[in-house]
Design a protein around this motif. Structure first.
Motif, PDB file in Angstrom:
ATOM      1  N   PHE A 193      -1.153  -4.014  18.467  1.00  0.00           N
ATOM      2  CA  PHE A 193       0.287  -3.986  18.224  1.00  0.00           C
ATOM      3  C   PHE A 193       0.888  -5.342  18.562  1.00  0.00           C
ATOM      4  O   PHE A 193       1.680  -5.898  17.800  1.00  0.00           O
ATOM      5  N   VAL A 194       0.518  -5.864  19.729  1.00  0.00           N
ATOM      6  CA  VAL A 194       1.039  -7.166  20.152  1.00  0.00           C
ATOM      7  C   VAL A 194       0.619  -8.243  19.161  1.00  0.00           C
ATOM      8  O   VAL A 194       1.439  -9.059  18.723  1.00  0.00           O
ATOM      9  N   LYS A 195      -0.657  -8.245  18.799  1.00  0.00           N
ATOM     10  CA  LYS A 195      -1.173  -9.300  17.917  1.00  0.00           C
ATOM     11  C   LYS A 195      -0.548  -9.229  16.523  1.00  0.00           C
ATOM     12  O   LYS A 195      -0.114 -10.246  15.982  1.00  0.00           O
ATOM     13  N   TYR A 196      -0.513  -8.047  15.941  1.00  0.00           N
ATOM     14  CA  TYR A 196      -0.110  -7.943  14.545  1.00  0.00           C
ATOM     15  C   TYR A 196       1.376  -7.680  14.330  1.00  0.00           C
ATOM     16  O   TYR A 196       1.920  -8.054  13.299  1.00  0.00           O
ATOM     17  N   TYR A 197       2.034  -7.044  15.286  1.00  0.00           N
ATOM     18  CA  TYR A 197       3.467  -6.803  15.116  1.00  0.00           C
ATOM     19  C   TYR A 197       4.293  -7.819  15.902  1.00  0.00           C
ATOM     20  O   TYR A 197       5.067  -8.571  15.327  1.00  0.00           O
ATOM     21  N   ALA A 198       4.122  -7.834  17.215  1.00  0.00           N
ATOM     22  CA  ALA A 198       4.945  -8.727  18.038  1.00  0.00           C
ATOM     23  C   ALA A 198       4.681 -10.196  17.701  1.00  0.00           C
ATOM     24  O   ALA A 198       5.612 -10.988  17.621  1.00  0.00           O
ATOM     25  N   ASP A 199       3.425 -10.536  17.490  1.00  0.00           N
ATOM     26  CA  ASP A 199       3.102 -11.947  17.266  1.00  0.00           C
ATOM     27  C   ASP A 199       3.071 -12.308  15.781  1.00  0.00           C
ATOM     28  O   ASP A 199       3.887 -13.096  15.321  1.00  0.00           O
ATOM     29  N   LYS A 200       2.149 -11.740  15.030  1.00  0.00           N
ATOM     30  CA  LYS A 200       2.001 -12.162  13.627  1.00  0.00           C
ATOM     31  C   LYS A 200       3.192 -11.788  12.751  1.00  0.00           C
ATOM     32  O   LYS A 200       3.482 -12.471  11.786  1.00  0.00           O
ATOM     33  N   HIS A 201       3.885 -10.733  13.075  1.00  0.00           N
ATOM     34  CA  HIS A 201       5.059 -10.372  12.277  1.00  0.00           C
ATOM     35  C   HIS A 201       6.333 -10.968  12.872  1.00  0.00           C
ATOM     36  O   HIS A 201       6.990 -11.794  12.238  1.00  0.00           O
ATOM     37  N   HIS A 202       6.663 -10.581  14.085  1.00  0.00           N
ATOM     38  CA  HIS A 202       7.934 -10.981  14.688  1.00  0.00           C
ATOM     39  C   HIS A 202       7.963 -12.469  15.074  1.00  0.00           C
ATOM     40  O   HIS A 202       8.832 -13.214  14.624  1.00  0.00           O
ATOM     41  N   HIS A 203       7.031 -12.901  15.908  1.00  0.00           N
ATOM     42  CA  HIS A 203       7.039 -14.305  16.345  1.00  0.00           C
ATOM     43  C   HIS A 203       6.822 -15.252  15.170  1.00  0.00           C
ATOM     44  O   HIS A 203       7.376 -16.354  15.160  1.00  0.00           O
ATOM     45  N   ASP A 204       6.037 -14.831  14.212  1.00  0.00           N
ATOM     46  CA  ASP A 204       5.801 -15.663  13.025  1.00  0.00           C
ATOM     47  C   ASP A 204       7.114 -15.951  12.305  1.00  0.00           C
ATOM     48  O   ASP A 204       7.387 -17.087  11.911  1.00  0.00           O
ATOM     49  N   LYS A 205       7.944 -14.930  12.163  1.00  0.00           N
ATOM     50  CA  LYS A 205       9.267 -15.099  11.523  1.00  0.00           C
ATOM     51  C   LYS A 205      10.133 -16.059  12.327  1.00  0.00           C
ATOM     52  O   LYS A 205      10.780 -16.946  11.766  1.00  0.00           O
ATOM     53  N   GLU A 206      10.163 -15.862  13.624  1.00  0.00           N
ATOM     54  CA  GLU A 206      10.954 -16.763  14.472  1.00  0.00           C
ATOM     55  C   GLU A 206      10.491 -18.205  14.302  1.00  0.00           C
ATOM     56  O   GLU A 206      11.307 -19.110  14.104  1.00  0.00           O
ATOM     57  N   GLU A 207       9.189 -18.402  14.407  1.00  0.00           N
ATOM     58  CA  GLU A 207       8.637 -19.759  14.385  1.00  0.00           C
ATOM     59  C   GLU A 207       8.809 -20.427  13.018  1.00  0.00           C
ATOM     60  O   GLU A 207       9.137 -21.613  12.949  1.00  0.00           O
TER      61      GLU A 207
END
Length: 184
Positions: free
Chosen positions: A45-59
């Motif tokens: 969840f952290v890798k694919y949602y929090a990071d790859k989805h959410h943080h990716d958008k932010e970055e």
């Protein structure tokens, strides 16, 4: 579509998972059986949602625009703060996976590393989310030109439409609900 509102909403789902992760650690601390399958799924969840989805958008969109348009202050806030915290979160999750593998190989003491990395991640993200919601997003909304914000929203809209086709939001909402039912 206001991409910042979407990201705040995503923070709510991530925060719900942080509560689950903390409770799962408490269960381990109490001597309950370590369900590595659940912990791997939480890490996913952290890798694919929090990071790859959410943080990716932010970055890719918001943080990039803040670095480009808000000068030294924007660069310092993003590079010295937000991106460092994203990387630290990735390290905690990498170390968690390593601890889970050691535990599965029979290294009982790795329970300490499982708990330490999950709790460290939850503490980091709780503060990180508060900082983004209360400071970073607000600063970006106030300081970026309306045309830049419109571009960020447009890019994020395309990103979200692609994610919707893949069912990302619904998939990870169901994951959180499943673990809330089990752990909370």
């Amino acid at each position: 579509m206001n991409s910042i509102e979407v990201m705040v909403k995503e923070h709510e789902l991530i925060s719900r998972m942080l509560k689950v992760m903390r409770k799962a650690c408490y269960e381990i601390l109490k001597g309950e059986e370590v369900c590595t399958a659940d912990l791997y799924e939480m890490a996913d969840f952290v890798k694919y949602y929090a990071d790859k989805h959410h943080h990716d958008k932010e970055e890719k969109f918001l943080f990039k625009a803040m670095e480009e348009h808000l000068g030294a202050l924007g660069q310092k806030l993003i590079r010295g703060g937000m991106l460092v915290e994203h990387d630290l979160g990735r390290l905690y999750m990498s170390d968690l996976r390593e601890a889970l593998q050691k535990f599965e190989a029979g290294e009982e003491e790795s329970k300490l590393d499982i708990i330490a990395n999950m709790i460290s991640y939850t503490h980091l993200l709780e503060r990180h989310i508060a900082k983004e919601n209360e400071v970073v997003y607000t600063f970006g909304e106030k300081q970026l030109a309306p045309s830049v914000l419109e571009e960020i929203h447009a890019q994020a809209k395309v990103y979200e439409e692609e994610a919707m086709v893949k069912g990302i939001q619904e998939k990870y909402k169901q994951v959180v609900e499943k673990f809330e039912a089990k752990y909370l």
